[in-house]
Scaffold this active site. Structure first.
Site, short mmCIF file in Angstrom:
data_model
loop_
_atom_site.label_atom_id
_atom_site.label_comp_id
_atom_site.label_asym_id
_atom_site.label_seq_id
_atom_site.Cartn_x
_atom_site.Cartn_y
_atom_site.Cartn_z
N ASP A 17 -1.34 -4.37 -0.88
CA ASP A 17 -2.18 -4.47 -1.82
C ASP A 17 -2.98 -5.63 -1.43
O ASP A 17 -3.40 -6.67 -2.37
CB ASP A 17 -1.73 -4.60 -3.29
CG ASP A 17 -1.11 -3.33 -3.63
OD1 ASP A 17 -1.62 -2.25 -3.43
OD2 ASP A 17 0.21 -3.38 -3.88
N LYS A 20 -6.74 -4.73 2.19
CA LYS A 20 -7.04 -4.07 3.70
C LYS A 20 -8.34 -3.06 3.54
O LYS A 20 -9.01 -3.14 4.52
CB LYS A 20 -5.85 -3.38 4.42
CG LYS A 20 -4.52 -4.21 4.45
CD LYS A 20 -3.35 -3.18 4.90
CE LYS A 20 -2.87 -2.47 3.59
NZ LYS A 20 -2.19 -3.20 2.71
N GLY A 52 -3.08 2.87 -1.73
CA GLY A 52 -4.41 3.12 -2.49
C GLY A 52 -5.42 2.29 -1.89
O GLY A 52 -5.04 0.86 -2.10
N HIS A 53 -6.55 2.62 -1.44
CA HIS A 53 -7.21 1.76 -0.82
C HIS A 53 -8.63 1.54 -1.52
O HIS A 53 -9.32 2.52 -1.38
CB HIS A 53 -7.71 2.02 0.72
CG HIS A 53 -6.62 1.70 1.62
ND1 HIS A 53 -6.31 2.14 2.96
CD2 HIS A 53 -5.27 1.09 1.30
CE1 HIS A 53 -5.24 1.73 3.42
NE2 HIS A 53 -4.52 1.05 2.62
N PRO A 313 2.05 -2.87 -13.31
CA PRO A 313 1.71 -4.19 -13.22
C PRO A 313 2.48 -5.07 -11.75
O PRO A 313 3.59 -4.49 -11.64
CB PRO A 313 2.12 -5.19 -14.39
CG PRO A 313 3.30 -3.96 -15.00
CD PRO A 313 2.78 -2.79 -14.60
#
Ligand code: IMP
Ligand code: MG
Length: 456
Positions: A17, A20, A52-53, A313
Protein backbone atom coordinates in the site's frame (compact mmCIF):
# COMPACT_ATOMS: atom_id res chain seq x y z
CA UNK A 1 16.13 12.56 -30.73
CA UNK A 2 14.63 9.19 -29.85
CA UNK A 3 14.91 8.36 -26.16
CA UNK A 4 15.51 4.90 -24.77
CA UNK A 5 12.48 2.77 -24.12
CA UNK A 6 11.19 2.62 -20.55
CA UNK A 7 12.32 -0.51 -18.72
CA UNK A 8 11.38 -0.26 -15.11
CA UNK A 9 10.42 -2.39 -12.16
CA UNK A 10 8.39 -0.83 -9.34
CA UNK A 11 8.39 -2.56 -5.97
CA UNK A 12 6.98 -1.65 -2.57
CA UNK A 13 9.60 -1.04 0.13
CA UNK A 14 7.38 -1.52 3.19
CA UNK A 15 4.35 -3.67 4.00
CA UNK A 16 2.37 -2.83 0.88
CA UNK A 17 0.00 0.00 0.00
CA UNK A 18 2.84 2.38 -0.73
CA UNK A 19 1.18 3.78 -3.84
CA UNK A 20 2.79 1.58 -6.50
CA UNK A 21 -0.39 1.62 -8.60
CA UNK A 22 -0.18 5.38 -9.02
CA UNK A 23 3.49 5.37 -9.99
CA UNK A 24 3.00 2.56 -12.49
CA UNK A 25 0.04 4.43 -13.89
CA UNK A 26 2.21 7.53 -14.35
CA UNK A 27 4.95 5.50 -16.02
CA UNK A 28 2.40 4.19 -18.51
CA UNK A 29 1.17 7.71 -19.07
CA UNK A 30 4.75 8.85 -19.65
CA UNK A 31 5.27 6.09 -22.21
CA UNK A 32 2.10 7.05 -24.04
CA UNK A 33 2.89 10.76 -23.96
CA UNK A 34 6.07 10.05 -25.88
CA UNK A 35 3.89 9.10 -28.86
CA UNK A 36 6.84 7.17 -30.29
CA UNK A 37 4.87 4.31 -31.82
CA UNK A 38 6.38 1.84 -29.41
CA UNK A 39 3.99 -0.52 -27.64
CA UNK A 40 3.73 -0.48 -23.85
CA UNK A 41 3.48 -3.60 -21.74
CA UNK A 42 2.66 -3.72 -18.01
CA UNK A 43 3.59 -7.03 -16.36
CA UNK A 44 2.90 -8.63 -13.01
CA UNK A 45 5.19 -11.32 -11.66
CA UNK A 46 3.81 -12.37 -8.26
CA UNK A 47 0.87 -12.32 -5.92
CA UNK A 48 -2.69 -12.22 -7.13
CA UNK A 49 -5.95 -10.64 -6.08
CA UNK A 50 -4.62 -10.03 -2.57
CA UNK A 51 -3.26 -6.85 -4.16
CA UNK A 52 -5.35 -3.77 -4.70
CA UNK A 53 -3.92 -1.14 -6.97
CA UNK A 54 -5.94 2.04 -6.76
CA UNK A 55 -5.70 4.65 -9.48
CA UNK A 56 -7.44 8.00 -9.72
CA UNK A 57 -8.12 8.99 -13.25
CA UNK A 58 -8.88 12.58 -14.10
CA UNK A 59 -12.01 12.92 -16.19
CA UNK A 60 -14.04 15.92 -17.34
CA UNK A 61 -15.89 16.10 -14.01
CA UNK A 62 -13.13 15.32 -11.54
CA UNK A 63 -11.52 12.10 -10.41
CA UNK A 64 -12.64 8.59 -11.10
CA UNK A 65 -11.41 5.65 -9.07
CA UNK A 66 -10.33 2.40 -10.71
CA UNK A 67 -8.96 -0.52 -8.68
CA UNK A 68 -7.31 -3.64 -10.08
CA UNK A 69 -6.72 -6.76 -8.03
CA UNK A 70 -6.38 -9.68 -10.41
CA UNK A 71 -5.00 -7.77 -13.39
CA UNK A 72 -2.02 -5.51 -14.02
CA UNK A 73 -2.98 -1.86 -13.63
CA UNK A 74 -2.18 -1.28 -17.32
CA UNK A 75 -5.86 -1.98 -17.91
CA UNK A 76 -6.60 1.61 -16.98
CA UNK A 77 -4.83 2.60 -20.19
CA UNK A 78 -5.06 0.97 -23.51
CA UNK A 79 -1.78 -0.91 -23.13
CA UNK A 80 -0.77 -4.57 -23.20
CA UNK A 81 -0.69 -6.59 -19.99
CA UNK A 82 1.31 -9.71 -19.10
CA UNK A 83 1.23 -12.17 -16.22
CA UNK A 84 4.13 -14.50 -15.45
CA UNK A 85 4.36 -18.05 -14.08
CA UNK A 86 4.69 -16.98 -10.42
CA UNK A 87 1.51 -14.91 -10.67
CA UNK A 88 -1.61 -16.26 -8.97
CA UNK A 89 -4.06 -15.98 -11.83
CA UNK A 90 -7.71 -15.66 -10.78
CA UNK A 91 -9.64 -16.21 -14.01
CA UNK A 92 -13.05 -15.01 -12.82
CA UNK A 93 -11.88 -11.82 -11.22
CA UNK A 94 -9.47 -11.13 -14.06
CA UNK A 95 -12.28 -11.38 -16.57
CA UNK A 96 -14.47 -9.06 -14.49
CA UNK A 97 -11.74 -6.44 -14.37
CA UNK A 98 -11.00 -6.83 -18.06
CA UNK A 99 -14.66 -6.35 -18.92
CA UNK A 100 -14.91 -3.35 -16.64
CA UNK A 101 -11.89 -1.78 -18.37
CA UNK A 102 -13.39 -2.55 -21.77
CA UNK A 103 -16.60 -0.81 -20.79
CA UNK A 104 -15.18 2.18 -18.97
CA UNK A 105 -12.04 2.88 -20.97
CA UNK A 106 -12.61 1.03 -24.23
CA UNK A 107 -9.72 -1.27 -23.35
CA UNK A 108 -8.49 -3.33 -26.29
CA UNK A 109 -4.82 -4.02 -25.47
CA UNK A 110 -3.16 -7.37 -25.86
CA UNK A 111 -3.39 -9.81 -22.92
CA UNK A 112 -0.52 -12.26 -22.42
CA UNK A 113 -0.75 -14.97 -19.80
CA UNK A 114 2.03 -17.48 -19.29
CA UNK A 115 0.76 -21.01 -19.88
CA UNK A 116 2.80 -21.86 -16.77
CA UNK A 117 0.89 -19.51 -14.48
CA UNK A 118 -1.08 -21.36 -11.82
CA UNK A 119 -4.82 -20.83 -11.67
CA UNK A 120 -6.33 -19.57 -8.43
CA UNK A 121 -9.75 -21.13 -7.90
CA UNK A 122 -12.60 -20.72 -5.38
CA UNK A 123 -11.43 -23.62 -3.22
CA UNK A 124 -8.17 -21.76 -2.53
CA UNK A 125 -10.16 -18.91 -1.01
CA UNK A 126 -12.28 -21.32 1.00
CA UNK A 127 -9.24 -23.09 2.41
CA UNK A 128 -7.62 -19.72 3.21
CA UNK A 129 -10.75 -18.61 5.06
CA UNK A 130 -11.01 -21.90 6.90
CA UNK A 131 -7.35 -21.83 7.94
CA UNK A 132 -7.69 -18.24 9.13
CA UNK A 133 -10.78 -19.00 11.19
CA UNK A 134 -9.06 -22.01 12.72
CA UNK A 135 -5.95 -20.01 13.61
CA UNK A 136 -8.13 -17.13 14.86
CA UNK A 137 -6.81 -14.82 12.18
CA UNK A 138 -3.21 -15.08 13.33
CA UNK A 139 -1.81 -14.08 9.94
CA UNK A 140 -4.73 -11.85 9.07
CA UNK A 141 -4.57 -12.71 5.37
CA UNK A 142 -6.69 -11.03 2.73
CA UNK A 143 -8.47 -14.40 2.35
CA UNK A 144 -7.82 -14.43 -1.35
CA UNK A 145 -6.34 -17.91 -1.27
CA UNK A 146 -2.65 -17.05 -1.52
CA UNK A 147 -1.32 -19.54 1.05
CA UNK A 148 -3.21 -22.58 -0.29
CA UNK A 149 -2.45 -21.56 -3.88
CA UNK A 150 1.30 -21.28 -3.40
CA UNK A 151 1.25 -24.47 -1.35
CA UNK A 152 -0.22 -26.21 -4.38
CA UNK A 153 2.47 -24.71 -6.60
CA UNK A 154 5.28 -25.80 -4.29
CA UNK A 155 3.73 -29.22 -3.91
CA UNK A 156 4.02 -29.54 -7.72
CA UNK A 157 1.23 -32.02 -8.35
CA UNK A 158 -1.59 -29.63 -7.47
CA UNK A 159 -0.73 -26.61 -9.61
CA UNK A 160 -3.24 -26.30 -12.41
CA UNK A 161 -1.48 -24.41 -15.13
CA UNK A 162 -3.24 -21.81 -17.21
CA UNK A 163 -2.52 -23.96 -20.29
CA UNK A 164 -4.44 -26.83 -18.65
CA UNK A 165 -7.20 -24.55 -17.48
CA UNK A 166 -8.08 -23.41 -20.99
CA UNK A 167 -7.73 -26.92 -22.44
CA UNK A 168 -10.11 -29.90 -22.31
CA UNK A 169 -7.93 -31.41 -19.59
CA UNK A 170 -9.30 -29.03 -16.98
CA UNK A 171 -12.19 -31.12 -15.56
CA UNK A 172 -9.94 -34.16 -15.07
CA UNK A 173 -7.14 -32.08 -13.60
CA UNK A 174 -9.48 -30.42 -11.13
CA UNK A 175 -10.89 -33.81 -10.12
CA UNK A 176 -7.35 -35.12 -9.53
CA UNK A 177 -6.44 -32.10 -7.46
CA UNK A 178 -9.58 -32.39 -5.36
CA UNK A 179 -8.84 -36.04 -4.65
CA UNK A 180 -5.33 -35.23 -3.50
CA UNK A 181 -5.92 -32.14 -1.36
CA UNK A 182 -5.31 -32.69 2.36
CA UNK A 183 -6.84 -29.33 3.24
CA UNK A 184 -10.07 -30.07 1.40
CA UNK A 185 -10.17 -33.45 3.15
CA UNK A 186 -9.98 -31.84 6.56
CA UNK A 187 -12.68 -29.29 5.85
CA UNK A 188 -16.07 -30.70 6.50
CA UNK A 189 -17.82 -29.94 3.29
CA UNK A 190 -19.35 -31.42 0.21
CA UNK A 191 -16.44 -31.31 -2.20
CA UNK A 192 -18.34 -33.05 -5.00
CA UNK A 193 -20.83 -30.27 -5.34
CA UNK A 194 -18.08 -27.66 -5.05
CA UNK A 195 -16.24 -29.38 -7.87
CA UNK A 196 -19.30 -29.42 -10.09
CA UNK A 197 -20.00 -25.81 -9.27
CA UNK A 198 -16.48 -24.69 -10.21
CA UNK A 199 -16.61 -26.66 -13.46
CA UNK A 200 -19.94 -25.13 -14.39
CA UNK A 201 -19.05 -21.58 -13.45
CA UNK A 202 -15.75 -21.65 -15.24
CA UNK A 203 -16.94 -22.96 -18.54
CA UNK A 204 -17.60 -19.57 -20.09
CA UNK A 205 -14.59 -17.98 -18.36
CA UNK A 206 -12.30 -20.60 -19.89
CA UNK A 207 -13.80 -19.95 -23.25
CA UNK A 208 -13.32 -16.21 -23.03
CA UNK A 209 -9.70 -16.56 -21.96
CA UNK A 210 -8.81 -19.05 -24.71
CA UNK A 211 -6.66 -16.78 -26.86
CA UNK A 212 -4.46 -15.41 -24.06
CA UNK A 213 -2.06 -18.29 -23.41
CA UNK A 214 1.55 -17.52 -24.36
CA UNK A 215 5.10 -18.78 -24.10
CA UNK A 216 5.68 -15.64 -22.15
CA UNK A 217 9.48 -15.77 -22.04
CA UNK A 218 9.59 -15.52 -25.83
CA UNK A 219 6.98 -12.79 -26.02
CA UNK A 220 8.71 -10.72 -23.33
CA UNK A 221 11.87 -10.85 -25.38
CA UNK A 222 9.97 -9.83 -28.50
CA UNK A 223 8.81 -6.68 -26.75
CA UNK A 224 12.29 -5.94 -25.53
CA UNK A 225 13.94 -6.59 -28.88
CA UNK A 226 11.40 -4.34 -30.57
CA UNK A 227 12.33 -1.53 -28.22
CA UNK A 228 8.90 -1.39 -26.64
CA UNK A 229 8.24 0.04 -23.18
CA UNK A 230 8.10 -2.60 -20.47
CA UNK A 231 6.91 -1.70 -16.98
CA UNK A 232 6.88 -4.27 -14.20
CA UNK A 233 4.45 -3.82 -11.36
CA UNK A 234 5.22 -5.31 -7.96
CA UNK A 235 2.44 -6.08 -5.50
CA UNK A 236 2.51 -6.05 -1.69
CA UNK A 237 5.76 -4.80 -0.12
CA UNK A 238 9.25 -6.14 0.43
CA UNK A 239 8.68 -6.79 4.12
CA UNK A 240 5.87 -9.21 3.29
CA UNK A 241 8.18 -11.35 1.13
CA UNK A 242 7.83 -15.03 1.93
CA UNK A 243 11.57 -15.38 2.61
CA UNK A 244 12.68 -11.92 3.76
CA UNK A 245 9.63 -11.03 5.84
CA UNK A 246 8.80 -12.07 9.40
CA UNK A 247 7.09 -15.43 8.97
CA UNK A 248 4.31 -16.33 9.43
CA UNK A 249 3.04 -12.77 8.91
CA UNK A 250 4.02 -12.61 5.28
CA UNK A 251 2.40 -13.25 1.97
CA UNK A 252 3.31 -16.42 0.10
CA UNK A 253 5.13 -15.08 -2.94
CA UNK A 254 8.63 -13.82 -3.79
CA UNK A 255 8.22 -10.15 -4.38
CA UNK A 256 11.56 -8.36 -4.49
CA UNK A 257 13.02 -6.99 -7.74
CA UNK A 258 15.29 -10.00 -8.20
CA UNK A 259 12.21 -12.15 -8.38
CA UNK A 260 10.85 -9.97 -11.20
CA UNK A 261 13.95 -10.67 -13.28
CA UNK A 262 13.62 -14.41 -12.86
CA UNK A 263 9.82 -14.64 -13.04
CA UNK A 264 9.50 -12.59 -16.22
CA UNK A 265 12.74 -13.73 -17.88
CA UNK A 266 13.95 -10.12 -18.05
CA UNK A 267 17.38 -9.06 -19.22
CA UNK A 268 19.32 -7.35 -16.42
CA UNK A 269 19.18 -3.79 -17.73
CA UNK A 270 15.94 -2.76 -16.04
CA UNK A 271 15.87 0.11 -13.56
CA UNK A 272 14.45 -0.68 -10.17
CA UNK A 273 12.33 1.88 -8.33
CA UNK A 274 11.24 1.43 -4.77
CA UNK A 275 8.01 3.03 -3.62
CA UNK A 276 7.97 4.24 -0.02
CA UNK A 277 5.06 5.80 1.78
CA UNK A 278 6.39 8.51 4.06
CA UNK A 279 4.88 6.61 7.00
CA UNK A 280 4.69 2.77 6.86
CA UNK A 281 1.37 0.97 7.31
CA UNK A 282 0.49 -2.64 7.93
CA UNK A 283 -2.76 -4.58 7.64
CA UNK A 284 -3.24 -8.04 9.09
CA UNK A 285 -1.08 -9.50 11.84
CA UNK A 286 2.59 -8.96 12.53
CA UNK A 287 4.79 -6.36 14.15
CA UNK A 288 5.16 -2.81 12.88
CA UNK A 289 8.29 -1.67 14.73
CA UNK A 290 7.51 2.07 14.68
CA UNK A 291 3.75 1.66 15.26
CA UNK A 292 1.97 4.62 16.83
CA UNK A 293 -1.64 4.51 17.90
CA UNK A 294 -2.41 8.22 17.63
CA UNK A 295 -0.75 8.56 14.23
CA UNK A 296 -2.72 5.55 13.02
CA UNK A 297 -5.99 7.08 14.14
CA UNK A 298 -5.18 10.37 12.48
CA UNK A 299 -4.30 8.67 9.18
CA UNK A 300 -7.33 6.39 9.23
CA UNK A 301 -9.49 9.49 9.69
CA UNK A 302 -7.71 11.97 7.44
CA UNK A 303 -6.00 9.85 4.84
CA UNK A 304 -8.38 6.95 4.28
CA UNK A 305 -5.84 4.41 5.52
CA UNK A 306 -7.81 1.25 5.09
CA UNK A 307 -7.10 -1.76 2.88
CA UNK A 308 -8.09 -1.55 -0.82
CA UNK A 309 -8.77 -5.31 -0.83
CA UNK A 310 -10.28 -5.90 2.60
CA UNK A 311 -11.40 -2.50 3.89
CA UNK A 312 -9.59 -3.21 7.17
CA UNK A 313 -8.01 -0.23 8.98
CA UNK A 314 -4.27 -0.04 8.49
CA UNK A 315 -1.91 0.39 11.42
CA UNK A 316 0.57 3.20 10.81
CA UNK A 317 3.96 4.06 12.24
CA UNK A 318 6.72 6.66 12.13
CA UNK A 319 9.03 6.61 9.14
CA UNK A 320 11.42 3.67 9.52
CA UNK A 321 14.54 4.66 7.65
CA UNK A 322 16.50 1.66 8.90
CA UNK A 323 13.87 -0.69 7.45
CA UNK A 324 13.82 1.22 4.17
CA UNK A 325 17.58 1.11 3.93
CA UNK A 326 17.41 -2.68 4.19
CA UNK A 327 14.73 -3.03 1.56
CA UNK A 328 15.87 -0.31 -0.86
CA UNK A 329 19.60 -0.83 -0.73
CA UNK A 330 19.98 -4.51 0.02
CA UNK A 331 16.88 -6.48 -0.84
CA UNK A 332 15.98 -4.66 -4.07
CA UNK A 333 19.15 -2.72 -4.99
CA UNK A 334 16.99 0.22 -6.05
CA UNK A 335 18.12 2.91 -8.47
CA UNK A 336 15.75 5.42 -6.96
CA UNK A 337 12.92 5.88 -4.47
CA UNK A 338 9.51 7.48 -4.90
CA UNK A 339 8.28 8.95 -1.66
CA UNK A 340 4.50 9.00 -1.50
CA UNK A 341 1.74 10.61 0.56
CA UNK A 342 3.82 13.45 1.91
CA UNK A 343 0.60 15.48 1.64
CA UNK A 344 -1.10 13.26 4.22
CA UNK A 345 1.11 14.39 7.09
CA UNK A 346 0.30 18.08 7.38
CA UNK A 347 1.64 19.63 10.53
CA UNK A 348 2.70 16.34 12.11
CA UNK A 349 5.97 15.98 14.03
CA UNK A 350 7.45 13.10 12.07
CA UNK A 351 10.37 11.33 13.66
CA UNK A 352 12.31 8.80 11.59
CA UNK A 353 13.49 5.55 13.15
CA UNK A 354 17.27 5.21 12.82
CA UNK A 355 18.23 2.17 14.89
CA UNK A 356 16.78 -0.75 16.81
CA UNK A 357 17.55 -2.10 20.24
CA UNK A 358 18.27 -5.80 19.87
CA UNK A 359 19.67 -7.82 22.79
CA UNK A 360 20.50 -4.63 24.65
CA UNK A 361 22.54 -3.10 21.80
CA UNK A 362 21.70 -0.41 19.27
CA UNK A 363 21.99 -1.47 15.68
CA UNK A 364 20.86 -0.05 12.35
CA UNK A 365 20.49 -3.59 10.98
CA UNK A 366 16.87 -4.66 10.93
CA UNK A 367 16.52 -8.25 12.09
CA UNK A 368 14.30 -10.44 9.89
CA UNK A 369 12.53 -11.67 13.00
CA UNK A 370 10.89 -8.46 14.20
CA UNK A 371 10.20 -9.92 17.65
CA UNK A 372 13.88 -9.30 18.41
CA UNK A 373 13.34 -5.54 18.35
CA UNK A 374 12.90 -4.16 21.87
CA UNK A 375 12.71 -0.48 21.00
CA UNK A 376 13.41 2.01 18.24
CA UNK A 377 15.76 4.99 18.33
CA UNK A 378 14.30 8.07 16.63
CA UNK A 379 16.06 11.06 15.13
CA UNK A 380 15.06 14.73 14.78
CA UNK A 381 11.50 15.68 14.03
CA UNK A 382 10.33 17.11 10.73
CA UNK A 383 7.13 19.06 10.29
CA UNK A 384 5.71 20.60 7.13
CA UNK A 385 2.54 22.04 5.67
CA UNK A 386 1.98 21.86 1.95
CA UNK A 387 -1.05 24.10 2.24
CA UNK A 388 -3.06 25.71 4.99
CA UNK A 389 -6.34 24.49 6.34
CA UNK A 390 -7.05 21.37 4.39
CA UNK A 391 -5.96 18.38 6.43
CA UNK A 392 -8.78 15.92 5.85
CA UNK A 393 -7.80 14.12 2.64
CA UNK A 394 -9.83 10.99 3.31
CA UNK A 395 -11.98 11.37 0.22
CA UNK A 396 -9.66 11.98 -2.74
CA UNK A 397 -12.50 12.68 -5.12
CA UNK A 398 -13.93 15.30 -2.77
CA UNK A 399 -10.71 17.24 -2.14
CA UNK A 400 -9.37 16.90 -5.66
CA UNK A 401 -10.75 20.16 -6.96
CA UNK A 402 -9.99 22.11 -3.80
CA UNK A 403 -6.29 21.28 -4.01
CA UNK A 404 -5.71 20.88 -7.71
CA UNK A 405 -4.11 24.30 -8.04
CA UNK A 406 -1.77 23.99 -5.04
CA UNK A 407 -0.66 20.59 -6.17
CA UNK A 408 -0.04 21.78 -9.72
CA UNK A 409 2.07 24.65 -8.36
CA UNK A 410 4.35 22.26 -6.49
CA UNK A 411 4.68 20.03 -9.54
CA UNK A 412 5.65 23.05 -11.64
CA UNK A 413 7.90 24.58 -8.97
CA UNK A 414 9.70 21.32 -8.26
CA UNK A 415 11.64 20.32 -5.17
CA UNK A 416 12.79 23.88 -4.44
CA UNK A 417 9.22 25.04 -3.98
CA UNK A 418 8.69 22.58 -1.11
CA UNK A 419 8.60 23.77 2.51
CA UNK A 420 12.12 23.85 3.91
CA UNK A 421 11.59 20.98 6.38
CA UNK A 422 10.32 18.69 3.66
CA UNK A 423 13.39 19.47 1.57
CA UNK A 424 15.59 18.65 4.57
CA UNK A 425 13.67 15.45 5.16
CA UNK A 426 14.46 14.29 1.64
CA UNK A 427 18.14 15.28 1.90
CA UNK A 428 18.58 13.50 5.24
CA UNK A 429 16.66 10.47 3.98
CA UNK A 430 19.00 10.28 0.96
CA UNK A 431 22.04 10.41 3.25
CA UNK A 432 20.75 7.75 5.59
CA UNK A 433 19.17 5.32 3.13
CA UNK A 434 21.84 5.61 0.44
CA UNK A 435 19.37 5.54 -2.44
CA UNK A 436 18.18 8.90 -3.79
CA UNK A 437 14.56 10.02 -3.75
CA UNK A 438 13.75 10.67 -7.41
CA UNK A 439 10.13 11.69 -7.05
CA UNK A 440 7.75 12.90 -4.34
CA UNK A 441 4.04 12.19 -4.65
CA UNK A 442 1.87 14.98 -3.25
CA UNK A 443 -1.59 13.86 -4.39
CA UNK A 444 -3.42 10.75 -5.52
CA UNK A 445 -4.04 11.63 -9.16
CA UNK A 446 -1.93 10.95 -12.19
CA UNK A 447 0.58 13.80 -12.60
CA UNK A 448 0.67 14.86 -8.95
CA UNK A 449 4.30 13.86 -8.45
CA UNK A 450 7.22 16.25 -8.11
CA UNK A 451 10.22 15.12 -10.15
CA UNK A 452 12.01 18.38 -10.94
CA UNK A 453 14.97 19.63 -8.99
CA UNK A 454 15.47 16.67 -6.70
CA UNK A 455 19.00 16.46 -5.26
CA UNK A 456 21.29 13.69 -6.57
P1 IMP B 1 -2.19 -12.92 2.05
O1 IMP B 1 -1.27 -12.33 1.02
O2 IMP B 1 -3.64 -12.66 1.75
O3 IMP B 1 -1.90 -14.34 2.33
O4 IMP B 1 -1.93 -12.13 3.43
C1 IMP B 1 -0.70 -12.24 4.15
C2 IMP B 1 -0.33 -10.92 4.77
O5 IMP B 1 0.01 -9.98 3.76
C3 IMP B 1 -1.47 -10.27 5.56
O6 IMP B 1 -0.91 -9.55 6.64
C4 IMP B 1 -2.08 -9.29 4.58
O7 IMP B 1 -2.75 -8.22 5.21
C5 IMP B 1 -0.84 -8.83 3.84
N1 IMP B 1 -1.11 -8.38 2.46
C6 IMP B 1 -1.35 -9.17 1.38
N2 IMP B 1 -1.54 -8.43 0.28
C7 IMP B 1 -1.40 -7.15 0.65
C8 IMP B 1 -1.45 -5.91 -0.05
O8 IMP B 1 -1.63 -5.82 -1.27
N3 IMP B 1 -1.25 -4.78 0.68
C9 IMP B 1 -1.00 -4.83 2.01
N4 IMP B 1 -0.93 -5.97 2.72
C10 IMP B 1 -1.12 -7.11 2.03
MG1 MG C 1 -2.80 -2.09 -2.00
Amino acid sequence: MVSDPIRRIYVGLQWGDEGKGKLVDEAVDEARARADNRRTLVARFQGGPNAGHTMYIRTGDGLEEFVTHAAPSGLAHNVDVAMGPHFAFDPEQFLDELNEARERFGYNGRVLISGQAGVLLPHHRMIDEWQESKGEGEIGTTKSGMGPFYEDCANRTRRIRFSEYVSDEFPDRLREVFEDSPALDSMIMDTDSLLEQILAEHEHVREELQGFEENLEYRMRDYIRNGDHVIVEGAQGTMLDVDWGDQPNVTSSHLTAGSAFSRLALPLDFDVYGVEKVYPTRVGGGILPTHDEELSRMLQENAGEEGATTGRPRRAGWPDWAAVRRSARLLNDCDGIYLTRVDCVQDVDLKPGLAYEVDGEWTSEMPGDLRKIDSVLYGDTYNWNLWEGRNDLSDPEDVHQALELERAQYVAGGFNSFPRRLQEYVLDHNDYVGVPVVGVSIGPARGETVREGLPD
